[in-house]
Write a protein that holds these residues in place. Structure first.
Motif, short mmCIF file in Angstrom:
data_model
loop_
_atom_site.label_atom_id
_atom_site.label_comp_id
_atom_site.label_asym_id
_atom_site.label_seq_id
_atom_site.Cartn_x
_atom_site.Cartn_y
_atom_site.Cartn_z
N ARG A 160 0.71 -1.09 -0.22
CA ARG A 160 0.12 -0.08 -0.17
C ARG A 160 0.89 1.38 0.07
O ARG A 160 0.46 2.13 -0.50
CB ARG A 160 -1.00 -0.10 1.17
N LEU A 161 1.92 1.13 0.72
CA LEU A 161 2.79 2.28 0.82
C LEU A 161 3.70 2.69 -0.54
O LEU A 161 3.51 3.70 -1.20
CB LEU A 161 3.91 2.15 1.95
N ALA A 162 3.93 1.47 -1.26
CA ALA A 162 4.53 1.76 -2.42
C ALA A 162 3.52 2.24 -3.69
O ALA A 162 3.86 3.17 -4.45
CB ALA A 162 4.99 0.13 -3.01
N ARG A 163 2.20 1.78 -3.43
CA ARG A 163 1.15 2.29 -4.52
C ARG A 163 0.86 3.61 -4.39
O ARG A 163 0.62 4.40 -5.05
CB ARG A 163 0.11 1.54 -4.06
N ALA A 164 0.98 4.10 -2.80
CA ALA A 164 0.76 5.56 -2.42
C ALA A 164 1.92 6.44 -3.17
O ALA A 164 1.60 7.53 -3.58
CB ALA A 164 0.52 5.70 -0.99
#
Length: 140
Positions: free
Chosen positions: A17-21
């Motif tokens: 999720r952090l990478a996508r954000a």
């Protein structure tokens, strides 16, 4: 037996999720810079939209689809994605912008001959590269 150093599923999901954000944030920043380029001379618009596409591909297929279907930005983005093609008028604008920028550089910076030649060689390389790109709809 997993060690305590192995990431848990929750850690992996949080990192995902952090990478996508992060990819989405970068894509939105690039789109923002591209929008500024609509009104600021010599700041390319489509180039930043091209850079935003892979960011959205990694974060938001919906935003990627929005860019690709956009009335103004979509056609050149699709042409580049499918054919690596650049419309003729864009080639002229890009090469003309490089020549204009080089003229301003020489006029205002007044570089020594080695630096002037180095910058000219780099710009010439990219001008030839741009000129050799196919035009949309052309077959090689």
């Amino acid at each position: 037996m997993p060690s305590s150093a192995d990431p848990s599923i929750g850690d992996v999901l949080r990192r995902g999720r952090l990478a996508r954000a992060a990819w989405m944030t970068l894509g939105l920043v690039l789109v923002g810079i591209g929008i500024v380029g609509i009104v600021v001379p010599l700041l390319p618009t489509v180039d930043f939209m091209l850079l935003a596409l892979p960011c959205f591909a990694r974060s938001s297929p919906r935003l990627e689809a929005w860019l690709l279907s956009h009335a103004r930005f979509g056609p050149p983005l699709r042409a580049w994605r499918h054919e690596r093609a650049v419309p003729r008028h864009v080639k002229f604008m890009a090469i003309g912008g490089m020549a204009f920028g080089y003229g301003l550089f020489v006029l205002h910076v007044q570089p020594g001959l080695p630096l002037a030649l180095l910058v000219a060689a780099v710009l010439l390389f990219w001008a030839v590269w741009i000129a050799r790109r196919p035009e949309p709809g052309m077959r090689r």
